[in-house]
Motif scaffolding. Structure first.
Motif, mmCIF file in Angstrom:
data_model
loop_
_atom_site.group_PDB
_atom_site.id
_atom_site.type_symbol
_atom_site.label_atom_id
_atom_site.label_comp_id
_atom_site.label_asym_id
_atom_site.label_seq_id
_atom_site.Cartn_x
_atom_site.Cartn_y
_atom_site.Cartn_z
ATOM 1 N N ARG A 156 47.678 33.994 60.783
ATOM 2 C CA ARG A 156 46.980 33.593 59.494
ATOM 3 C C ARG A 156 45.945 34.953 59.461
ATOM 4 N N CYS A 192 41.212 30.151 70.626
ATOM 5 C CA CYS A 192 41.300 30.812 69.249
ATOM 6 C C CYS A 192 40.015 30.768 68.229
ATOM 7 N N PHE A 242 39.704 31.156 65.281
ATOM 8 C CA PHE A 242 39.845 30.681 63.922
ATOM 9 C C PHE A 242 39.610 29.219 63.827
ATOM 10 N N GLY A 243 39.701 28.458 65.011
ATOM 11 C CA GLY A 243 39.130 27.039 65.305
ATOM 12 C C GLY A 243 39.841 26.118 64.009
ATOM 13 N N CYS A 244 41.007 26.157 63.705
ATOM 14 C CA CYS A 244 41.356 25.187 62.549
ATOM 15 C C CYS A 244 41.349 23.724 63.256
ATOM 16 N N TRP A 275 36.620 23.543 70.481
ATOM 17 C CA TRP A 275 37.858 24.421 69.918
ATOM 18 C C TRP A 275 37.551 25.311 68.817
ATOM 19 N N VAL A 295 50.119 29.643 71.078
ATOM 20 C CA VAL A 295 49.100 28.984 71.270
ATOM 21 C C VAL A 295 47.570 29.584 70.943
ATOM 22 N N THR A 296 47.584 30.694 70.265
ATOM 23 C CA THR A 296 46.687 31.565 69.745
ATOM 24 C C THR A 296 46.928 32.164 68.445
ATOM 25 N N ASP A 297 45.811 32.957 67.814
ATOM 26 C CA ASP A 297 46.392 33.798 66.960
ATOM 27 C C ASP A 297 46.228 35.146 67.434
ATOM 28 N N TYR A 304 42.856 21.188 62.553
ATOM 29 C CA TYR A 304 43.985 20.393 63.028
ATOM 30 C C TYR A 304 44.942 20.911 63.892
ATOM 31 N N CYS A 305 44.350 22.093 64.719
ATOM 32 C CA CYS A 305 45.212 22.827 65.710
ATOM 33 C C CYS A 305 45.732 22.146 66.785
HETATM 34 S S1 SF4 Z 1 46.200 28.781 67.113
HETATM 35 FE FE1 SF4 Z 1 46.814 28.792 64.874
HETATM 36 S S2 SF4 Z 1 46.239 26.712 64.174
HETATM 37 FE FE2 SF4 Z 1 45.193 26.827 65.977
HETATM 38 S S3 SF4 Z 1 43.369 27.454 65.582
HETATM 39 FE FE3 SF4 Z 1 44.371 29.336 66.146
HETATM 40 S S4 SF4 Z 1 45.009 29.966 63.991
HETATM 41 FE FE4 SF4 Z 1 44.411 27.846 63.796
#
Ligand code: SF4
Length: 280
Positions: free
Chosen positions: A118, A32, A34-36, A54, A85-87, A38-39
């Motif tokens: 998101r 993903c 977006f790489g949050c 990540w 487990v992804t966006d 806390y993911c």
């Molecule tokens: S899967 Fe969701 S929480 Fe994890 S990095 Fe992507 S957007 Fe962020």
């Protein structure tokens, strides 16, 4: 971006998603961007790359739509979580249209659909989402502070664009949820509570940070832990905000908030989806 030829596109739901009432999950991408920080997905066993990487890699399941066309009949009337487990609305989705193709394949079979994202790009697909009889789009808004958002998830879309997406979806008659999961530090807790309550999403979910000590689960990534340690934010602060919300409306805490939309039709449309695509 790397490509991947997947063996299937719909997987049997497991863990809290299954406990929440979902039969299936769907992830058009692996990784993903977006790489949050806390993911929890970075802890998945199939993500063998170092946690520090990540968010820096992505594999697109290039045959996702073809698989969806073949497998969709199995999901008729069943519950589907897109994505776990992804966006499903990463920037690359704008060009690849894998999620859109999957939705098109699913439409004739009308699964009860939960979209978790998101990415404001979800508004692009409002025309399709409107045609599902049972659908909810959950949008992650973990804080009211753009400064905090940039610390914890710098590659994810700005918060205001997510609020705009929520408003557009609602105007299209699509049920929406807001996930404050995990709740990131708040600079103005009262203002955030007010905004959440004023928007009045169909479902509101909050969650504190988890500490599974690096084991898979809703854990907190190491970078997020470091950031948290530097900020004046504690479990007590989280609880206070939770209680403020709970005094004013129904609020689900943690995994119990992730459940499918009701089988009955959702809200009626206030205006056509066509009018929204120009806002993207
Ligand atoms: S899967 Fe969701 S929480 Fe994890 S990095 Fe992507 S957007 Fe962020």
């Amino acid at each position: 971006m790397e490509t991947l030829v997947a063996r299937s596109i719909f997987s049997t739901a497991t863990g809290y998603i299954r406990r929440g009432g979902f039969a299936w999950t769907c992830n058009p991408y692996v990784g993903c961007t977006f790489g949050c920080s806390y993911c929890y997905a970075m802890f998945l066993p199939q993500n063998r790359r170092p946690k520090q990487e990540w968010g820096r890699w992505l594999q697109a399941k290039t045959n996702a739509v073809e698989l969806a066309r073949r497998e969709a009949p199995r999901l008729a009337g069943q519950t589907l979580y897109l994505s776990s487990v992804t966006d499903p609305y990463l920037p690359l989705e704008r060009r690849l249209k894998l999620t859109r193709g999957i939705l098109e394949a699913l439409l004739p079979y009308q699964p009860r659909l939960l979209v978790q994202t998101r990415g404001p790009l979800v508004v692009r697909d409002a025309d399709l989402l409107q045609r599902f009889h049972s659908v909810r789009v959950n949008v992650s808004i973990p804080t009211g502070s753009e400064k905090v958002r940039q610390l914890f998830e710098p590659k994810a879309p700005p918060l205001e664009r997510r609020w705009e997406a929520l408003a557009c979806l609602r105007q299209a008659g699509i049920a929406v949820g807001i996930c404050v999961t995990p709740m990131l530090p708040l600079e103005e807790p009262e203002g955030f509570v007010e905004r959440l309550c004023a928007f009045d999403p169909d479902v509101l979910v909050v969650q504190d940070f988890h500490d599974a000590r690096g084991c898979f689960g809703a854990d907190t990534g190491p970078q997020a832990r470091r950031l948290l340690a530097e900020l004046p934010w504690t479990a007590h602060d989280y609880r206070r905000v939770h209680d403020m919300l709970a005094q004013r409306r129904v609020v689900y805490e943690g995994e119990v908030g992730f459940f499918p939309p009701p089988a009955a039709p959702t809200r009626s449309a206030h205006r056509p989806a066509d009018a929204m695509s120009s806002r993207l």
